[in-house]
Motif scaffolding. Sequence first.
Motif, PDB file in Angstrom:
ATOM      1  N   GLY A 119       1.916   7.798   2.167  1.00 45.64           N
ATOM      2  CA  GLY A 119       2.419   8.016   0.815  1.00 45.64           C
ATOM      3  C   GLY A 119       2.073   9.411   0.327  1.00 45.64           C
ATOM      4  N   MET A 120       0.863   9.855   0.627  1.00 47.33           N
ATOM      5  CA  MET A 120       0.439  11.213   0.267  1.00 47.33           C
ATOM      6  C   MET A 120       1.286  12.254   0.977  1.00 47.33           C
ATOM      7  SD  MET A 120      -3.677  10.688   0.454  1.00 47.33           S
ATOM      8  CE  MET A 120      -4.503   9.407  -0.494  1.00 47.33           C
ATOM      9  N   CYS A 157      -1.840   8.797  -6.097  1.00 47.96           N
ATOM     10  CA  CYS A 157      -3.040   9.630  -6.022  1.00 47.96           C
ATOM     11  C   CYS A 157      -2.668  11.107  -6.062  1.00 47.96           C
ATOM     12  CB  CYS A 157      -3.814   9.297  -4.751  1.00 47.96           C
ATOM     13  SG  CYS A 157      -5.367  10.204  -4.597  1.00 47.96           S
ATOM     14  N   THR A 173     -12.401   9.686   5.215  1.00 45.49           N
ATOM     15  CA  THR A 173     -12.319   8.228   5.197  1.00 45.49           C
ATOM     16  C   THR A 173     -13.738   7.694   5.368  1.00 45.49           C
ATOM     17  OG1 THR A 173     -10.099   8.261   6.167  1.00 45.49           O
ATOM     18  CG2 THR A 173     -11.311   6.197   6.275  1.00 45.49           C
ATOM     19  N   GLY A 180      -8.205  12.015  -4.937  1.00 45.22           N
ATOM     20  CA  GLY A 180      -7.655  13.217  -4.333  1.00 45.22           C
ATOM     21  C   GLY A 180      -8.029  14.464  -5.090  1.00 45.22           C
ATOM     22  N   GLY A 191      -0.607   6.102  -2.336  1.00 38.29           N
ATOM     23  CA  GLY A 191      -0.870   7.474  -1.915  1.00 38.29           C
ATOM     24  C   GLY A 191      -0.071   8.460  -2.750  1.00 38.29           C
ATOM     25  N   ASP A 202      -7.714  14.329   0.390  1.00 41.13           N
ATOM     26  CA  ASP A 202      -7.891  12.964  -0.110  1.00 41.13           C
ATOM     27  C   ASP A 202      -9.235  12.393   0.305  1.00 41.13           C
ATOM     28  OD1 ASP A 202      -7.461  10.786   2.302  1.00 41.13           O
ATOM     29  OD2 ASP A 202      -6.408  12.664   2.694  1.00 41.13           O
ATOM     30  N   ILE A 241      -1.440   4.262   3.299  1.00 39.00           N
ATOM     31  CA  ILE A 241      -1.828   4.970   2.082  1.00 39.00           C
ATOM     32  C   ILE A 241      -1.624   6.475   2.259  1.00 39.00           C
ATOM     33  CG2 ILE A 241      -3.776   5.561   0.577  1.00 39.00           C
ATOM     34  CD1 ILE A 241      -4.880   2.724   1.144  1.00 39.00           C
ATOM     35  N   VAL A 242      -2.102   7.006   3.383  1.00 43.36           N
ATOM     36  CA  VAL A 242      -1.988   8.449   3.630  1.00 43.36           C
ATOM     37  C   VAL A 242      -0.526   8.867   3.797  1.00 43.36           C
ATOM     38  CG1 VAL A 242      -2.596  10.337   5.195  1.00 43.36           C
ATOM     39  CG2 VAL A 242      -4.306   8.612   4.602  1.00 43.36           C
ATOM     40  N   VAL A 283      -9.339   5.166  -3.730  1.00 43.36           N
ATOM     41  CA  VAL A 283      -8.601   6.347  -3.319  1.00 43.36           C
ATOM     42  C   VAL A 283      -8.720   7.427  -4.387  1.00 43.36           C
ATOM     43  CG1 VAL A 283      -6.364   7.233  -2.544  1.00 43.36           C
ATOM     44  CG2 VAL A 283      -6.928   4.826  -2.183  1.00 43.36           C
ATOM     45  N   TYR A 338       0.795  -1.225   0.000  1.00 45.86           N
ATOM     46  CA  TYR A 338       0.000   0.000   0.000  1.00 45.86           C
ATOM     47  C   TYR A 338       0.834   1.286   0.000  1.00 45.86           C
ATOM     48  CZ  TYR A 338      -3.005  -3.680   1.929  1.00 45.86           C
ATOM     49  OH  TYR A 338      -3.664  -4.861   2.145  1.00 45.86           O
ATOM     50  N   LEU A 350     -10.793   8.460   0.899  1.00 47.48           N
ATOM     51  CA  LEU A 350     -10.489   7.038   1.007  1.00 47.48           C
ATOM     52  C   LEU A 350     -11.776   6.301   1.383  1.00 47.48           C
ATOM     53  CD1 LEU A 350      -8.289   4.791   1.177  1.00 47.48           C
ATOM     54  CD2 LEU A 350      -7.983   5.416   3.570  1.00 47.48           C
TER      55      LEU A 350
END
Length: 329
Positions: free
Chosen positions: A120-121, A82, A137, A153, A79, A102, A117-118, A151, A75, A104
Amino acid sequence: MSNTYKSAGVDKEEGYRTVDKIKSAVAETHNKNVLNNLGSFGAFYEIGGYKNPVLVSGTDGIGTKLKVALDTKNYGSIGIDCFAMCANDIVCHGAKPLFFLDYLACGKLDADVAAEIVMGMVKACKDNECALIGGETAEMPGMYQPGDYDVAGFCVGIVEKDQVIDGSKIKKGDKIIALPSSGFHSNGFSLVRKIFPDFNEEFEGKPIHETLLIPTKLYYQDIKKLMENVEISGIAHITGGGLIENLPRIIPEGLCASINESEIRVPSVMLELEKRGNIDRMEMHGTFNMGVGMTVVVDEQYVAKVLELLPDAYEIGEIVEDSKKIRFK
């Protein structure tokens, strides 16, 4: 026994745990322009220091690349994908990304997965000097199966009105420079998954999912460097539809992007997909970026400087007169 929200499949405590896991990392993306913290109803961002500012916005998701990530339980990169799909679009107009939000959605929330995931953002936002100022979320049992996530954004950037890049200055004789992609980015994965159904098969010495999940390249720093040193006539983000659909979007009427197809440096995984799927080369160019993640159009006098500033960039064509917006030779 009385019914509760949890008995219907929504675990509020897991949502709180997700916020706890990401809150401090998200705060690290904030600057003096962010006027509130995660948890408010709306996110506030103060704008200052511009004479005639124009806001540029973009929204996107990462398509069925998610399926590769979910099936292999990797995962960390999605992010970034996105954020990149949104931010790279607004960078095409010379805009600096200001803030990102974002969305999700899932069937059953796992705080560890959501946080990964977040994060990564967060990483991508930091690279682009952008603030992650909010998000949503949504746990939706019955709409998504447990383990499924979607996901998306939304990014907002800013540029002075007299510095907007929109392709209107493109003229005959201008050169087209390719900025390499990092791979498939986030496009064409319905076909990728059809040709490579086993994400664990070995490709070049490692499971192919590692190659497929390389995150979308972020181009803000490269474009910022170019804008500080040369005059850019046009920028195209090469996403779904490849060069064939995206480059013509910035070409003025009566002009054409003439592409030297033999100059394009196609990644080995795309050549393998083309061969294994018996796919026509123009179908490939109309589906994938083929190794060109972004194109920059500049006057011939700036080519040497562009290639000096971005050593991995290279020339792939020029602007000519033609009724077609793009042609390959």
